[in-house]
Design a protein around this motif. Sequence first.
Motif, PDB file in Angstrom:
ATOM      1  N   VAL A 613       0.855  -1.187   0.000  1.00 27.38           N
ATOM      2  CA  VAL A 613       0.000   0.000   0.000  1.00 27.38           C
ATOM      3  C   VAL A 613       0.890   1.236   0.000  1.00 27.38           C
ATOM      4  O   VAL A 613       1.781   1.374   0.845  1.00 27.38           O
ATOM      5  N   ALA A 614       0.660   2.117  -0.971  1.00 27.00           N
ATOM      6  CA  ALA A 614       1.457   3.327  -1.051  1.00 27.00           C
ATOM      7  C   ALA A 614       1.091   4.280   0.079  1.00 27.00           C
ATOM      8  O   ALA A 614      -0.088   4.463   0.405  1.00 27.00           O
ATOM      9  N   THR A 615       2.106   4.878   0.679  1.00 23.89           N
ATOM     10  CA  THR A 615       1.880   5.829   1.773  1.00 23.89           C
ATOM     11  C   THR A 615       2.762   7.056   1.558  1.00 23.89           C
ATOM     12  O   THR A 615       3.694   7.035   0.738  1.00 23.89           O
ATOM     13  N   GLY A 616       2.480   8.090   2.309  1.00 21.89           N
ATOM     14  CA  GLY A 616       3.326   9.271   2.328  1.00 21.89           C
ATOM     15  C   GLY A 616       3.443   9.936   0.972  1.00 21.89           C
ATOM     16  O   GLY A 616       2.472  10.126   0.242  1.00 21.89           O
ATOM     17  N   ARG A 617       4.675  10.295   0.617  1.00 21.94           N
ATOM     18  CA  ARG A 617       4.925  11.035  -0.612  1.00 21.94           C
ATOM     19  C   ARG A 617       4.533  10.223  -1.851  1.00 21.94           C
ATOM     20  O   ARG A 617       4.035  10.772  -2.835  1.00 21.94           O
ATOM     21  N   LYS A 618       4.751   8.901  -1.800  1.00 18.57           N
ATOM     22  CA  LYS A 618       4.398   8.073  -2.945  1.00 18.57           C
ATOM     23  C   LYS A 618       2.896   8.079  -3.174  1.00 18.57           C
ATOM     24  O   LYS A 618       2.422   8.131  -4.317  1.00 18.57           O
ATOM     25  N   GLN A 619       2.131   8.028  -2.091  1.00 17.57           N
ATOM     26  CA  GLN A 619       0.677   8.071  -2.219  1.00 17.57           C
ATOM     27  C   GLN A 619       0.230   9.400  -2.819  1.00 17.57           C
ATOM     28  O   GLN A 619      -0.653   9.445  -3.682  1.00 17.57           O
ATOM     29  N   ARG A 624      -1.821  12.445  -7.503  1.00 22.83           N
ATOM     30  CA  ARG A 624      -1.655  13.525  -8.490  1.00 22.83           C
ATOM     31  C   ARG A 624      -1.647  12.970  -9.915  1.00 22.83           C
ATOM     32  O   ARG A 624      -2.284  13.527 -10.821  1.00 22.83           O
ATOM     33  N   LEU A 625      -0.951  11.852 -10.124  1.00 22.14           N
ATOM     34  CA  LEU A 625      -0.882  11.259 -11.464  1.00 22.14           C
ATOM     35  C   LEU A 625      -2.242  10.740 -11.913  1.00 22.14           C
ATOM     36  O   LEU A 625      -2.605  10.866 -13.089  1.00 22.14           O
ATOM     37  N   VAL A 626      -2.994  10.152 -10.996  1.00 18.76           N
ATOM     38  CA  VAL A 626      -4.336   9.658 -11.328  1.00 18.76           C
ATOM     39  C   VAL A 626      -5.225  10.812 -11.774  1.00 18.76           C
ATOM     40  O   VAL A 626      -5.966  10.716 -12.767  1.00 18.76           O
ATOM     41  N   ASN A 632      -6.759  14.550 -18.395  1.00 19.03           N
ATOM     42  CA  ASN A 632      -6.053  14.901 -19.639  1.00 19.03           C
ATOM     43  C   ASN A 632      -5.673  13.706 -20.506  1.00 19.03           C
ATOM     44  O   ASN A 632      -5.091  13.877 -21.568  1.00 19.03           O
ATOM     45  N   GLY A 633      -5.955  12.495 -20.025  1.00 16.47           N
ATOM     46  CA  GLY A 633      -5.687  11.317 -20.840  1.00 16.47           C
ATOM     47  C   GLY A 633      -4.298  10.732 -20.632  1.00 16.47           C
ATOM     48  O   GLY A 633      -3.439  11.305 -19.947  1.00 16.47           O
ATOM     49  N   GLN A 634      -4.089   9.581 -21.256  1.00 13.44           N
ATOM     50  CA  GLN A 634      -2.828   8.853 -21.124  1.00 13.44           C
ATOM     51  C   GLN A 634      -1.637   9.652 -21.634  1.00 13.44           C
ATOM     52  O   GLN A 634      -0.531   9.575 -21.095  1.00 13.44           O
ATOM     53  N   SER A 635      -1.842  10.449 -22.668  1.00 16.07           N
ATOM     54  CA  SER A 635      -0.733  11.196 -23.268  1.00 16.07           C
ATOM     55  C   SER A 635      -0.155  12.255 -22.336  1.00 16.07           C
ATOM     56  O   SER A 635       0.937  12.775 -22.583  1.00 16.07           O
ATOM     57  N   ALA A 636      -0.872  12.584 -21.265  1.00 15.36           N
ATOM     58  CA  ALA A 636      -0.377  13.595 -20.323  1.00 15.36           C
ATOM     59  C   ALA A 636       0.722  13.057 -19.425  1.00 15.36           C
ATOM     60  O   ALA A 636       1.391  13.834 -18.735  1.00 15.36           O
ATOM     61  N   LEU A 637       0.913  11.735 -19.402  1.00 20.72           N
ATOM     62  CA  LEU A 637       1.937  11.113 -18.560  1.00 20.72           C
ATOM     63  C   LEU A 637       2.990  10.446 -19.434  1.00 20.72           C
ATOM     64  O   LEU A 637       2.701   9.992 -20.544  1.00 20.72           O
ATOM     65  N   ASN A 638       4.218  10.376 -18.914  1.00 19.77           N
ATOM     66  CA  ASN A 638       5.257   9.629 -19.624  1.00 19.77           C
ATOM     67  C   ASN A 638       5.172   8.146 -19.250  1.00 19.77           C
ATOM     68  O   ASN A 638       4.360   7.746 -18.410  1.00 19.77           O
ATOM     69  N   ASN A 639       6.018   7.334 -19.863  1.00 22.42           N
ATOM     70  CA  ASN A 639       5.970   5.885 -19.639  1.00 22.42           C
ATOM     71  C   ASN A 639       6.198   5.517 -18.179  1.00 22.42           C
ATOM     72  O   ASN A 639       5.543   4.621 -17.638  1.00 22.42           O
ATOM     73  N   ARG A 640       7.125   6.211 -17.534  1.00 21.97           N
ATOM     74  CA  ARG A 640       7.428   5.889 -16.140  1.00 21.97           C
ATOM     75  C   ARG A 640       6.234   6.187 -15.247  1.00 21.97           C
ATOM     76  O   ARG A 640       5.883   5.391 -14.365  1.00 21.97           O
ATOM     77  N   ILE A 645       1.317   3.968 -12.135  1.00 23.43           N
ATOM     78  CA  ILE A 645      -0.106   3.780 -11.842  1.00 23.43           C
ATOM     79  C   ILE A 645      -0.517   2.331 -12.073  1.00 23.43           C
ATOM     80  O   ILE A 645      -1.168   1.709 -11.231  1.00 23.43           O
ATOM     81  N   CYS A 646      -0.127   1.787 -13.213  1.00 24.26           N
ATOM     82  CA  CYS A 646      -0.559   0.433 -13.580  1.00 24.26           C
ATOM     83  C   CYS A 646       0.050  -0.633 -12.681  1.00 24.26           C
ATOM     84  O   CYS A 646      -0.429  -1.771 -12.663  1.00 24.26           O
ATOM     85  N   SER A 647       1.095  -0.303 -11.946  1.00 27.87           N
ATOM     86  CA  SER A 647       1.737  -1.274 -11.063  1.00 27.87           C
ATOM     87  C   SER A 647       1.135  -1.288  -9.666  1.00 27.87           C
ATOM     88  O   SER A 647       1.503  -2.140  -8.859  1.00 27.87           O
ATOM     89  N   HIS A 648       0.241  -0.336  -9.357  1.00 30.55           N
ATOM     90  CA  HIS A 648      -0.337  -0.261  -8.015  1.00 30.55           C
ATOM     91  C   HIS A 648      -1.847  -0.441  -8.096  1.00 30.55           C
ATOM     92  O   HIS A 648      -2.553   0.392  -8.693  1.00 30.55           O
TER      93      HIS A 648
END
Length: 704
Positions: A613-619, A624-626, A632-640, A645-648
Amino acid sequence: MNDPALWRPVAFQRRLLLVALVAAQTLAGLWLFAQSLPDQAGTWPSSAALAVFGVLFAWIGVGFWTAVFGFVVLRFGGDPWSLSEQHAARTTEAMDLAPTAVIMPIYHEPVQRTLAGLKAIFRDLEQTGRSKAVDFYVLSDSRDPEVWLEEQAACTRLREELGAHQRLFYRRRTINQNYKSGNIADFLRRWGRQYRYMVVLDADSLLSADCITRLIDLMESRPQAGIIQTTPRLGRAETRFARLQQFANRCYGRLYSAGLASIQLGEATYWGHNAIIRTEPFMRHCGLRKLRGPGLFRGPVLSHDFIEAALMGRAGYEVWLEPSISGSFEESPPTLEDDLVRDRRWCRGNLQHLWLLATLSRLRLAHRMALLTGILSYLASPLWLLFLGLSGYVALAGPESAPALPGVLANADTATDKGMLLVSITALLLFGPRLLALTDQTLAKRTGKFGGMPRLCASTLTETLAALALAPIRMFAHTLFVIRALFNLTVGWQGQNRTNNSSPATRLRQFGLPVLMASVTLGLIQWQIPVLTPWALPVTLPVLLAPVLTGWLNRQPAGQNWLLTPEDHQSPAVIDRARNTTGCDKPWQRLSWVEQIVLSPAYARTCGRDLRVATGRKQQTLQRLVEICALNGQSALNNREMSLICSHPAALEALHLRVWQTCASGPWQQALTRMVEGLETSTGQHLTSIPHYSEEVQWIDAAS
């Protein structure tokens, strides 16, 4: 043979004979070359030309005499000192194999083609009834979420299809340190102690069940063996370029591999794939630290395999090359451009071995020579260019007695007898292995597998002419690679292209600089020394025509009868399995993998990998990324960021809900529309609009 080290004096005698033959040939060549030099050439140009010539003449001599060794070994029915001859195949088919991991490190590979090959290996091994102790690992370093999400979904489906829930595993590293060697090291830290051996594959590797079981049985019979390397045969070639490589591998490679194995014996090299490794000593002795030298010699080791073999040998374990083990296959890059992309990375990695040769102690002489050979395989190109330049300079000193130099088409009217003899010897060293290979295939009664003797001769001539045309292109390209490496210019790490997708623009980018170099060189020669222009044309003309020539080679031939090989005559079962295996496609073809993962409730529940479970700064970062992605869609984020997001699971589920809540507008509207259209097509039902999320969940779950 009670004493396992009896092969060492035999290896010493064979290597001494090889050194004597190469030295005698080189001294004779130097004498002939010196005699053909004009007296007016001067001291330093002649001395420099002699020195460079000596290195290059010895270099091509090593290849020639290795082929001769292989021819002799094969004519006498094989090497009695090889590992396969010392340990005959055991008749314990019913016995379970030792715990073994078959690992496949991948990085942005074509997913369906790669896993089709892995499925073929699994099925082939399963039919032996000895596969219970063999587990399979797909070790991904892919960073693009479109790629690794497909890898993950495909592995899940493959596991279900094979019923291999406890035998087929997928892992993706989120921190890509030290490239492939770091990926394998990560696997060993986590699971290495569970397995006695590991079989290392490339993404294009195919190993038959007989090959894998034979490797494991040999390891069981030879406790001193740390690595056993097979000789992969090229297969599944489709383009003209790939078929040229495949024919050369199948026709001439038999001699070279047999000769190399007979010279190296238990001090062979490891090629990084299609080999079996004893995990405990590999973990203990073969760890690679980052280089701490200047420039090129700082950072991770790129060409790790030769070094790992040397470290295994230093620890007292044997490394064997076993050409007699059949059933080991790989693929050639489909185009010359892809081949050179791979060479660019290998060039930098091999040049790094200069630092390791100077800093690593107690390496065996055979492994030091293998490292030096790998270095020279790329330094030879700038040395050939230097030699051609010195040859032209020397020829100007005495135009009426210009020497007949190797690599230059001399005029018979002006060449001395000794110069012509030197050219003849050089031609024998370069083309003699091809003649020996034809003789070997004839005596072994294998010509029928190449389409018969006339077709085999025609194929050999075709391949030889193509090799002559491609040699100058490789020489200019490898010279640029060496210069880039020495100036420590960055080399990108990218997945290997397995299918032909070359374009004129790609060829122009790849060969633009070599074409410019060849044009300037030919123009200067014609302007200043026009008498040398005929000598320069065989070297520069193929480079000038490189974009056109490679465009032709990159296409598929009209039929598969062009340059026939034994695999065309009778395809091995494991290749047929890989060819006939259909990959697992996306349930909804109209969506990207990221769109499918985000929009599908079924995938949103199951595809998150990180159970913490993500906590603190990672959460806070994930929240923010979600929000950014939902608005703004998928194109608003880079691959990393998208991969994070997809890993959590929690972040993925939050994005899933936010997207459905804002489905009436925004960039996800088009994806939702495509999703509904695809579902309408697959179910035969019609929706007038996108329903509420609560209604859609049950319908999508049922459809999926």
